[in-house]
Design an enzyme around this catalytic site. Structure first.
Site, short mmCIF file in Angstrom:
data_model
loop_
_atom_site.label_atom_id
_atom_site.label_comp_id
_atom_site.label_asym_id
_atom_site.label_seq_id
_atom_site.Cartn_x
_atom_site.Cartn_y
_atom_site.Cartn_z
N CYS B 33 0.82 -1.22 0.00
CA CYS B 33 0.00 0.00 0.00
C CYS B 33 0.84 1.26 0.00
O CYS B 33 0.31 2.37 -0.08
CB CYS B 33 -0.95 0.01 1.20
SG CYS B 33 -0.06 0.03 2.77
N ASP B 35 2.48 2.51 2.47
CA ASP B 35 2.48 3.21 3.76
C ASP B 35 3.78 2.97 4.53
O ASP B 35 4.51 2.03 4.25
CB ASP B 35 1.27 2.80 4.60
CG ASP B 35 -0.01 3.38 4.02
OD1 ASP B 35 0.08 4.46 3.42
OD2 ASP B 35 -1.06 2.75 4.13
N CYS B 58 -3.06 2.92 7.70
CA CYS B 58 -4.50 2.90 8.00
C CYS B 58 -4.78 2.55 9.46
O CYS B 58 -3.86 2.35 10.26
CB CYS B 58 -5.18 1.89 7.09
SG CYS B 58 -4.76 0.20 7.54
N CYS B 102 -1.15 -4.83 6.76
CA CYS B 102 -0.93 -3.58 7.48
C CYS B 102 -0.31 -3.86 8.85
O CYS B 102 0.53 -3.12 9.35
CB CYS B 102 -2.23 -2.83 7.71
SG CYS B 102 -3.30 -2.79 6.27
S1 FES Z 1 -3.58 0.11 3.95
FE1 FES Z 1 -1.54 0.77 4.25
S2 FES Z 1 -1.11 0.27 6.29
FE2 FES Z 1 -3.14 -0.41 6.00
#
Ligand code: FES
Lengths: 121, 121
Positions: B33, B35, B58, B102
């Site tokens: 993702c 992140d 998230c 995540c």
């Molecule tokens: S969608 Fe990226 S950490 Fe959960």
């Protein structure tokens, strides 16, 4: 990696919360990551008087929803329907490509909330 | 969709922030993702005296990091290294399958921060 505006709206998101007796509620999900975005609208004479959002999504989802709520507050529902994901991302000075799918939630939830309002009125 | 514990740690995350002059810093990214998760450790005599985290991820990333920091605070670095993603997810009473990627960020960032500490000492 993220613009100053993204970090600002991520760390101090505007219009977070719920509206009791909202005139329109839009809830959309993100197939890619399983996250949810919920937008509440208070509407009077077709003008968006108040708007709040809640999300379980990432920083990009938070930042885009925060700025999107600012962009539609005080606008007519017709104007709000014209809000595009592109305009939201531009207002944030951009997002990395892999975060665009997160930003789409804001536009979709606004549209769903206006749909919901129209159905009820 | 999410357990009470997940929602609790998501809406009131513990140990959010940075540690100045941290003894170990771990930063990991999520290929799926995009992140990022960053964990800061304050370590004395191989004991984790303080821990803080920051993420753009998230709600699942926030909740897992929040509970993971609680689980390693006061522990030795050897004990902290044994923290598994499975244990973290269990402590949260579970997560939906599409959010497991995540939750892995927390375990990885803790390990990276301890690695960083070991390299410096
Ligand atoms: S969608 Fe990226 S950490 Fe959960």
């Amino acid at each position: 990696m993220y613009s100053e505006k993204v970090m600002d709206h991520f760390t101090s998101p505007r219009n977070v919360g719920e509206i009791e007796n909202a005139d329109g509620i839009g809830e959309v999900g993100n197939a890619k990551c399983g996250d949810i975005m919920k937008i509440y609208l208070k509407i009077e004479n077709d003008i968006i008087k108040d708007v709040k959002f809640k999300t379980f999504g990432c920083g990009a989802a938070v930042a885009t929803s925060s700025i999107a709520t600012e962009m539609i507050k005080g606008k007519t529902i017709e104007e709000a329907l014209k809000l595009t994901n592109k305009a939201v991302v531009e207002a944030l000075d951009g997002l990395p490509p892999q975060k665009i799918h997160c930003s789409v939630l804001a536009e979709e939830a606004v549209k769903a909330a206006i749909e919901d309002y129209k159905k009820k009125h």
